[in-house]
Scaffold this active site. Sequence first.
Site, PDB file in Angstrom:
ATOM      1  N   GLU A   1       0.832  -1.291   0.126  1.00 29.22           N
ATOM      2  CA  GLU A   1      -0.045  -0.088  -0.103  1.00 29.22           C
ATOM      3  C   GLU A   1       1.186   1.292   0.401  1.00 29.22           C
ATOM      4  O   GLU A   1       0.867   1.997   1.552  1.00 29.22           O
ATOM      5  CB  GLU A   1      -0.966   0.423   0.887  1.00 29.22           C
ATOM      6  CG  GLU A   1      -1.740  -1.068   1.517  1.00 29.22           C
ATOM      7  CD  GLU A   1      -3.011  -0.866   2.620  1.00 29.22           C
ATOM      8  OE1 GLU A   1      -3.107  -0.366   3.119  1.00 29.22           O
ATOM      9  OE2 GLU A   1      -3.997  -1.792   2.364  1.00 29.22           O
TER      10      GLU A   1
ATOM     11  N   GLU B   1      -5.271  -8.714   0.938  1.00 26.99           N
ATOM     12  CA  GLU B   1      -5.622  -8.264   2.490  1.00 26.99           C
ATOM     13  C   GLU B   1      -7.432  -8.280   1.816  1.00 26.99           C
ATOM     14  O   GLU B   1      -7.601  -7.590   0.965  1.00 26.99           O
ATOM     15  CB  GLU B   1      -5.291  -7.233   2.650  1.00 26.99           C
ATOM     16  CG  GLU B   1      -3.655  -7.217   3.041  1.00 26.99           C
ATOM     17  CD  GLU B   1      -3.379  -6.048   4.241  1.00 26.99           C
ATOM     18  OE1 GLU B   1      -4.492  -5.156   3.925  1.00 26.99           O
ATOM     19  OE2 GLU B   1      -2.398  -5.729   4.037  1.00 26.99           O
TER      20      GLU B   1
HETATM   21  C1  BG6 Z   1      -4.409  -2.425   5.174  1.00 26.65           C
HETATM   22  C2  BG6 Z   1      -3.343  -2.159   6.049  1.00 26.65           C
HETATM   23  O1  BG6 Z   1      -4.342  -0.912   5.450  1.00 26.65           O
HETATM   24  O2  BG6 Z   1      -5.268  -2.440   6.443  1.00 26.65           O
HETATM   25  C3  BG6 Z   1      -2.632  -3.300   7.772  1.00 26.65           C
HETATM   26  O3  BG6 Z   1      -2.077  -3.041   4.872  1.00 26.65           O
HETATM   27  C4  BG6 Z   1      -4.176  -2.581   8.197  1.00 26.65           C
HETATM   28  O4  BG6 Z   1      -1.410  -2.707   7.741  1.00 26.65           O
HETATM   29  C5  BG6 Z   1      -5.035  -3.494   7.310  1.00 26.65           C
HETATM   30  O5  BG6 Z   1      -3.768  -3.043   9.578  1.00 26.65           O
HETATM   31  C6  BG6 Z   1      -6.068  -2.882   8.179  1.00 26.65           C
HETATM   32  O6  BG6 Z   1      -6.618  -1.848   8.842  1.00 26.65           O
HETATM   33  P1  BG6 Z   1      -6.391  -1.017   9.966  1.00 26.65           P
HETATM   34  O7  BG6 Z   1      -5.838   0.715  10.284  1.00 26.65           O
HETATM   35  O8  BG6 Z   1      -7.694  -1.554  10.319  1.00 26.65           O
HETATM   36  O9  BG6 Z   1      -5.803  -1.699  10.738  1.00 26.65           O
END
Ligand code: BG6
Length: 463
Positions: free
Chosen positions: A168, A367
């Site tokens: 990202e 993800e």
């Molecule tokens: C993604 C990232 O944006 O989302 C992670 O690669 C992150 O590092 C995940 O933890 C979930 O988002 P958040 O901000 O709720 O942890």
Amino acid sequence: MIIKNKFPKGFWWGSATSGPQSEGRFNKIHDNVFDYWFDREPEIFFNKVGPNIASNFYNSYKEDLNMLKEIGLNSFRTSIQWTRLIKDFETGEPDEDGIRFYDEVIDECIKNNIIPVMNLHHFDLPVELYDKYGGWESKHVVELFKKFAGTAFRLFGDRVKYWATFNEPIVVVEGQYLYKFHYPQIVDGKKAVQVLFNLNLASAKAIEEYRRQDLDGKIGIILNLTPSYPRDPENKEDVEASKFADNFFNNSFLNPAVKGEFPKELVEILEKDKVLWEATEKEMEIIKNNTIDFLGVNYYQPRRAKMREIPFNNEEGWMPDKYFENYEMPGRRMNPYRGWEIYPECMYDISINIKENYNNIPWFISENGMGVEGEERYVNEEGIIEDDYRIEFFKEHLEYLYEGIKEGSNCFGFHSWTPIDCWSWCNAYKNRYGFISLDLETQKKTIKKSGKWICEVSKNNGF
Ligand code: BG6
């Protein structure tokens, strides 16, 4: 049992985390920007919980990877921390304990039949490189990243067959230089644009180094795609606004990574506004010639965009927001804990976009997930979290992904965020995403209902 959605043979059923969010700072020789920020301003982090222990992966990686195997995962992404592996940033010389740790993690994955996917940057710039050179504003730091990448490839490239340069990268631009959610919370559109270029260059240079070492594996990048949908598809100005947002937040990395060039319309706008990056012809050549082998897509939420209704204030300096406003669509489905829209249909749209506009490059969902606060509410008598909402969330997303695959999109896997509840930047342990829960006090890890579910899905290669 009837398997309605049968995925392609060899499909990856896995999960992703990152070094800084899982390892803990044990024996780490340098601090990254988040370590530094937490030490100075712990109150910024939810309940003042920082990255010091995280989910203790540094000490418990063997047990943790065993649990991943137990829930049927066949692949796993984490990241190698620049601040753990590298002793001397200028030369790229590694640290002994850093080598030992990542060696063991990789070997343990392989022993458990889990494909390791290693990423090199997950928001974790060494703070020293920010202080000395301005971090990603500096082309020297781009060179240092290439050295770090070269060291990692040399040390682990015999066993790691899937690499990612960045996770990202647009979030670095947004968080550090536009919207103040990463240290050092600068608001400077012109710098943001230079950083955007430098991150693209750093990725291309790492790829160049990977090819130079002639290793037997593949290299890609992980991008968070937040496809833009205009408020009113019939309204030309909304459509324009949405297109700009897509070009700035998605295609500014997607196009160079896959096609070796930046979106033309975006470059024209940045040029007209006198904020275009500084780049040499040679750098453009490097970007052109070092595109990815595969793409990782992190998908959580779409963007809804409309034309600007409140005039943009030029006096405060250039911002991408000059060309669009975010639109809160009435009736949208929300994850109230994270404040993100839930729109599974987008999985299909992403699949088709990659198929039709990005050479149908091999890609995977790197993800996807649902962060929920207060999951202890759902613990049953056996002490297991019954996270049916998460199972439903994944099923819906996977169904749309499946439609895209059926139409020929070249998707080879699905990774959830995240295997074991892990630490998250400023939200720390507020929202939990794992298939496996973590008791922060005792570090006890317990498989959730969704962990049992994914095990079945993986076994059946579908659901
Ligand atoms: C993604 C990232 O944006 O989302 C992670 O690669 C992150 O590092 C995940 O933890 C979930 O988002 P958040 O901000 O709720 O942890």
